[in-house]
Design a protein around this motif. Structure first.
Motif, PDB file in Angstrom:
ATOM      1  N   ASP A 530      52.122 -82.780   4.456  1.00  0.00           N
ATOM      2  CA  ASP A 530      51.843 -83.437   5.735  1.00  0.00           C
ATOM      3  C   ASP A 530      51.591 -84.931   5.605  1.00  0.00           C
ATOM      4  OD1 ASP A 530      52.171 -81.098   7.021  1.00  0.00           O
ATOM      5  OD2 ASP A 530      50.030 -80.687   7.311  1.00  0.00           O
ATOM      6  N   VAL A 531      51.770 -85.462   4.419  1.00  0.00           N
ATOM      7  CA  VAL A 531      51.472 -86.883   4.221  1.00  0.00           C
ATOM      8  C   VAL A 531      52.759 -87.703   4.260  1.00  0.00           C
ATOM      9  CG1 VAL A 531      50.617 -88.593   2.559  1.00  0.00           C
ATOM     10  CG2 VAL A 531      49.341 -86.472   2.939  1.00  0.00           C
ATOM     11  N   ILE A 532      52.734 -88.750   5.077  1.00  0.00           N
ATOM     12  CA  ILE A 532      53.888 -89.643   5.152  1.00  0.00           C
ATOM     13  C   ILE A 532      53.732 -90.780   4.155  1.00  0.00           C
ATOM     14  CG2 ILE A 532      55.104 -91.302   6.628  1.00  0.00           C
ATOM     15  CD1 ILE A 532      54.384 -89.516   9.002  1.00  0.00           C
ATOM     16  N   GLU A 533      52.542 -91.380   4.154  1.00  0.00           N
ATOM     17  CA  GLU A 533      52.310 -92.505   3.267  1.00  0.00           C
ATOM     18  C   GLU A 533      50.812 -92.626   3.004  1.00  0.00           C
ATOM     19  OE1 GLU A 533      53.722 -96.218   4.824  1.00  0.00           O
ATOM     20  OE2 GLU A 533      53.638 -97.200   2.859  1.00  0.00           O
ATOM     21  N   SER A 534      50.472 -93.255   1.887  1.00  0.00           N
ATOM     22  CA  SER A 534      49.054 -93.453   1.598  1.00  0.00           C
ATOM     23  C   SER A 534      48.847 -94.747   0.823  1.00  0.00           C
ATOM     24  CB  SER A 534      48.507 -92.272   0.789  1.00  0.00           C
ATOM     25  OG  SER A 534      49.150 -92.213  -0.462  1.00  0.00           O
ATOM     26  N   SER A 555      51.571 -86.631   9.032  1.00  0.00           N
ATOM     27  CA  SER A 555      52.737 -86.458   9.910  1.00  0.00           C
ATOM     28  C   SER A 555      52.368 -85.802  11.233  1.00  0.00           C
ATOM     29  CB  SER A 555      53.802 -85.637   9.200  1.00  0.00           C
ATOM     30  OG  SER A 555      53.285 -84.368   8.882  1.00  0.00           O
ATOM     31  N   GLN A 556      51.220 -85.143  11.288  1.00  0.00           N
ATOM     32  CA  GLN A 556      50.829 -84.529  12.544  1.00  0.00           C
ATOM     33  C   GLN A 556      49.324 -84.650  12.701  1.00  0.00           C
ATOM     34  OE1 GLN A 556      51.046 -80.127  12.185  1.00  0.00           O
ATOM     35  NE2 GLN A 556      52.286 -80.552  10.378  1.00  0.00           N
ATOM     36  N   ASP A 560      41.529 -79.898  12.536  1.00  0.00           N
ATOM     37  CA  ASP A 560      40.464 -79.844  11.540  1.00  0.00           C
ATOM     38  C   ASP A 560      40.785 -80.817  10.404  1.00  0.00           C
ATOM     39  OD1 ASP A 560      38.494 -79.308   9.723  1.00  0.00           O
ATOM     40  OD2 ASP A 560      38.641 -77.126   9.905  1.00  0.00           O
ATOM     41  N   GLU A 561      40.339 -82.067  10.578  1.00  0.00           N
ATOM     42  CA  GLU A 561      40.668 -83.100   9.588  1.00  0.00           C
ATOM     43  C   GLU A 561      40.060 -82.797   8.230  1.00  0.00           C
ATOM     44  OE1 GLU A 561      39.739 -87.042  10.952  1.00  0.00           O
ATOM     45  OE2 GLU A 561      41.697 -87.181  11.942  1.00  0.00           O
ATOM     46  N   ASP A 562      38.872 -82.173   8.242  1.00  0.00           N
ATOM     47  CA  ASP A 562      38.219 -81.890   6.972  1.00  0.00           C
ATOM     48  C   ASP A 562      39.015 -80.922   6.119  1.00  0.00           C
ATOM     49  OD1 ASP A 562      36.132 -83.388   6.214  1.00  0.00           O
ATOM     50  OD2 ASP A 562      34.633 -82.283   7.404  1.00  0.00           O
ATOM     51  N   LEU A 563      39.638 -79.965   6.783  1.00  0.00           N
ATOM     52  CA  LEU A 563      40.449 -78.996   6.056  1.00  0.00           C
ATOM     53  C   LEU A 563      41.655 -79.707   5.425  1.00  0.00           C
ATOM     54  CD1 LEU A 563      40.553 -76.035   5.334  1.00  0.00           C
ATOM     55  CD2 LEU A 563      41.908 -75.625   7.399  1.00  0.00           C
ATOM     56  N   THR A 564      42.250 -80.613   6.169  1.00  0.00           N
ATOM     57  CA  THR A 564      43.386 -81.369   5.614  1.00  0.00           C
ATOM     58  C   THR A 564      42.928 -82.211   4.426  1.00  0.00           C
ATOM     59  OG1 THR A 564      44.169 -81.491   7.877  1.00  0.00           O
ATOM     60  CG2 THR A 564      45.332 -82.826   6.259  1.00  0.00           C
ATOM     61  N   ARG A 565      41.741 -82.781   4.535  1.00  0.00           N
ATOM     62  CA  ARG A 565      41.194 -83.545   3.406  1.00  0.00           C
ATOM     63  C   ARG A 565      41.092 -82.662   2.164  1.00  0.00           C
ATOM     64  NH1 ARG A 565      37.749 -85.845   7.414  1.00  0.00           N
ATOM     65  NH2 ARG A 565      38.391 -88.009   7.734  1.00  0.00           N
ATOM     66  N   GLN A 566      40.593 -81.460   2.377  1.00  0.00           N
ATOM     67  CA  GLN A 566      40.463 -80.543   1.239  1.00  0.00           C
ATOM     68  C   GLN A 566      41.827 -80.180   0.666  1.00  0.00           C
ATOM     69  OE1 GLN A 566      37.740 -77.180   1.862  1.00  0.00           O
ATOM     70  NE2 GLN A 566      36.701 -78.396   3.411  1.00  0.00           N
ATOM     71  N   ASP A 567      42.818 -80.014   1.570  1.00  0.00           N
ATOM     72  CA  ASP A 567      44.180 -79.715   1.101  1.00  0.00           C
ATOM     73  C   ASP A 567      44.710 -80.860   0.243  1.00  0.00           C
ATOM     74  OD1 ASP A 567      44.142 -77.350   2.466  1.00  0.00           O
ATOM     75  OD2 ASP A 567      45.339 -78.061   4.170  1.00  0.00           O
ATOM     76  N   GLN A 586      40.575 -91.414   4.702  1.00  0.00           N
ATOM     77  CA  GLN A 586      40.586 -91.854   6.100  1.00  0.00           C
ATOM     78  C   GLN A 586      41.999 -91.746   6.636  1.00  0.00           C
ATOM     79  OE1 GLN A 586      39.103 -95.852   6.811  1.00  0.00           O
ATOM     80  NE2 GLN A 586      39.970 -95.860   8.893  1.00  0.00           N
ATOM     81  N   PHE A 587      42.142 -90.996   7.744  1.00  0.00           N
ATOM     82  CA  PHE A 587      43.461 -90.890   8.367  1.00  0.00           C
ATOM     83  C   PHE A 587      43.703 -92.109   9.249  1.00  0.00           C
ATOM     84  CE2 PHE A 587      42.340 -86.489   7.359  1.00  0.00           C
ATOM     85  CZ  PHE A 587      43.443 -86.170   6.580  1.00  0.00           C
ATOM     86  N   VAL A 588      44.865 -92.680   9.112  1.00  0.00           N
ATOM     87  CA  VAL A 588      45.217 -93.883   9.874  1.00  0.00           C
ATOM     88  C   VAL A 588      46.608 -93.681  10.473  1.00  0.00           C
ATOM     89  CG1 VAL A 588      43.812 -95.449   8.450  1.00  0.00           C
ATOM     90  CG2 VAL A 588      46.184 -94.997   7.811  1.00  0.00           C
ATOM     91  N   SER A 589      46.922 -94.489  11.486  1.00  0.00           N
ATOM     92  CA  SER A 589      48.257 -94.351  12.080  1.00  0.00           C
ATOM     93  C   SER A 589      49.246 -95.331  11.457  1.00  0.00           C
ATOM     94  CB  SER A 589      48.194 -94.540  13.597  1.00  0.00           C
ATOM     95  OG  SER A 589      47.821 -95.875  13.874  1.00  0.00           O
TER      96      SER A 589
END
Ligand code: 7RM
Length: 639
Positions: A530-534, A555-556, A560-567, A586-589
């Protein structure tokens, strides 16, 4: 000339001599080692290619210097004291005689398994004496060891095995670290799915966790030892090596996504680690020396194994972690084994300091005569705590600055001989010629100045190449500034001419004294589906020195942002290892980019630091609005 420098006056005189007559100086140092044949030429070099040859024509084996030559006089002296993870398990002592026997025995195991001079062997073991035995057995028969730290993932092991075409892997069923067990063999099994070059795996029992043993490939360490015993335990004379034959490869992170295999060679590395060890710590014949590093890092190679053993020292190795069963463990070990010299990392000092003085009080630390630190800059508070609570104000602290690539200390106090100042690595050791340069490579002369730290003359312990890719070695270290070795560190030289390392000037992080490339972490994060860029930057962390801060475009939108962080953390653990997991995500656009598409890390670093008052010029950004959004997000994340 004596190997140990004894006064500041002598230091100054010898330093001068080492600059004026470097070859004569190093020849005199090298006389303190055992050579099958002496060199024809002390040094041949150019930094252009680079081509660096020390002690050409000499023949030797480093294990003869670490073991055989001590056995007559020091045969019953402890070479290795091993303290287990669990304080209730018995500790082990291996005398020089016993260590030599075990190394010869395992050398024969390696030979029985088809390993010959020049073969590469990957070692993935916990901190047990067999790790030292395996390393020395490789060196004894001229096999090139590549030790991989137990915290690295299967993918990292596979990358390292494939880069060096290792034929053999030495591992254990598992390893103990605090309350955790690490399933080393199972991790190796996952790695080997990708490794065609590996013909055999030798498995030591430590935790006796169930493991899969593949017929024709996997054998038990203990069974192989029995075979050598039934052969009547024949001796294994040391292979005679050329000075510049490869001794080992050790992978380290840089500013690209792919770790480099730093190559060290036999003679120069031996001379340099022995010389620096005995000098910086002023080792005395009956002292017990305890370095808390893991042998998976350069500090363990140079200053648990080769440096101390070549000097006939007693080297204490510890399997566990400083804060288990409690934050007094290191002090218990000091008391139990009457440790005289303690060498550890600022991150450990800070975490034990934070745990509270009650863990130190009541412990007998009176045996301590000298202290050392390594791996990262030490803050003044931690330095004073170490000095007062551990050294009781009586033990000089040597803040040793060096790198995987330098093999041993370059800038460091000599305990009790040269001065110390908190936070300063102080003065170069004799034989080392540091210089500060500006962005254009112009030398910055005089005192009270700072710049990029380079070294202008070779020293015996320096990197020879990056395995399999000499051009990469040239580009990384010898092409940034003409005719200089570039360290990647920023540095201040104060009014007294004392050096203070200020930290990396490239995209390399130092997290708890571990070197991690931001590009490496970004690559791992970007593997997540799910990651486009970092973009990854470091930020000041009270215990770790630096923490890892990741800005991630997903990408979406996840509910549950915390779960994505753990992923994402899981992904990084799988690709690199748990040591590279971001502390903050930190999720950014979008990311702050220049019109040419370059990420402006300076801005991200400021935001990660929490200092957004002055972000500098943001007008050249493609989309300046994104900065405000990131600033807001960072504040929210901080809570
Ligand atoms: C030994 C080791 C090397 C990098 C180096 C520095 C930093 C190491 C110190 C230090 C300040 C010190 N090898 N570093 N020692 N910074 N003071 N005494 O750590 O290859 O893993 O890392 O570590 O930035 O370039 S390493």
């Amino acid at each position: 000339m004596d190997l140990q420098i004894k006064s500041f006056e002598e230091y100054q005189r010898i330093y001068q001599y080492s600059v004026e007559k470097p070859e004569e100086f190093w020849a005199e140092i090298a006389e303190h080692f055992y050579w099958r044949r002496k060199w024809n030429k002390v040094l041949e070099w150019n930094f252009k290619e680079p081509n660096i040859k020390w002690f050409e024509g000499a023949r030797l084996n480093i294990t003869e210097n670490c073991l055989d030559r001590h056995v007559y006089k020091l045969g019953d002296k402890p070479a290795i004291i091993w303290e287990p993870n669990d304080p209730n398990e018995a500790h082990r002592v291996l005398t020089y005689k016993q260590l030599l026997d075990k190394v010869e025995q395992f050398s024969n195991v390696l030979k029985n398994n088809g390993i010959r001079k020049g073969d590469r062997v990957c070692i993935y073991l916990p901190m047990v004496p067999e790790l030292v035995i395996a390393v020395l057995a490789c060196a004894r028969i001229g096999a090139i060891h590549s030790v991989v730290f137990g915290g690295f993932s299967a993918q990292s092991i596979a990358d390292r095995i494939n880069d060096a075409d290792c034929r053999l892997v030495i591992t254990a069923d598992g390893g103990f670290r605090g309350t955790k067990q690490i399933a080393l063999k199972s991790i190796v099994d996952d790695a080997l799915v990708q490794c065609k070059s590996v013909e055999r795996v030798i498995v030591l029992t430590r935790t006796r966790t169930p493991v899969s043993m593949i017929k024709g490939r996997d054998v038990w360490w203990e069974d192989e030892i029995k075979k050598v015993e039934t052969q009547g335990n024949p001796p294994c004379p040391a292979e005679e090596m050329n000075a510049e034959d490869l001794l080992f490869i050790l992978y380290t992170s840089g500013s690209t996504g792919k770790p480099k295999g730093v190559v060290h060679t036999c003679a120069g590395y031996m001379v340099y680690t022995g010389y620096t060890f005995t000098n910086a710590f002023q080792y005395q014949p009956d002292e017990v020396y305890f370095c808390t590093a893991d042998i998976g890092w350069i500090t363990g190679h140079s200053y648990i194994i080769y440096g101390p053993l070549s000097q006939g020292a007693t080297s204490l190795m510890f399997e566990g972690v400083p804060n288990w069963p409690d934050a007094g463990r290191l002090w218990d070990i000091v008391e139990k084994h009457k440790v005289n010299i303690l060498y550890t990392a600022p991150t450990a000092i800070r975490s034990l300091m934070a745990a509270g003085d009650q863990y130190v009080e009541g412990k007998d630390l009176s045996t301590i005569t000298k202290l050392g630190t390594v791996g990262e800059p030490i803050n003044e508070e931690a330095w004073h705590w170490y000095d007062q609570k551990i050294g009781k104000g009586k033990a000089p602290i040597v803040d040793t600055w060096w790198q995987t690539e330098t093999g041993g200390f370059l800038i460091s106090p000599i305990a009790g001989v040269t001065p110390t100042v908190p936070g300063y690595a102080m003065l170069p050791l004799p034989g080392v010629q540091p210089i500060l340069v500006d962005e254009n490579g112009q030398e910055i002369e005089g005192n009270g100045v700072s710049g990029n730290l380079c070294i202008k003359y070779p020293w015996p312990g320096m990197i020879r190449t990056t395995y399999g890719d000499h051009e990469r070695c040239r580009q990384t270290y010898f092409s940034v500034y003409e005719n200089l070795y570039f360290t990647g560190d920023g540095c201040l030289r104060d009014e007294n001419g004392y050096y203070r390392i200020t930290g990396r000037v490239d995209d390399v992080l130092n997290v708890s004294g571990h070197r991690i490339g931001t590009a490496e972490v970004e690559n791992a994060i970007n593997m997540h589906s799910d990651v486009i860029e970092s973009a990854v930057v470091g930020y000041p962390h009270p215990v770790k020195g630096q923490g890892i801060y990741a800005f991630v475009i997903a990408s979406q939108h996840h509910t549950d942002e915390d779960l994505t962080r753990q992923d994402i953390n899981q992904t990084v653990s799988r690709i690199i290892g748990a040591i590279a997991k971001p502390d903050k995500i930190q999720f950014v656009s979008g990311l702050p980019k220049t019109r040419s598409g370059k990420i402006m890390r300076r801005i991200l670093r400021k935001i990660a630091e929490g200092d957004t008052s002055n972000l500098g010029d943001t007008t050249t950004l493609l989309d300046p609005a994104v900065v405000d959004e990131i600033k807001e997000g960072a504040e929210k994340l901080r809570g």
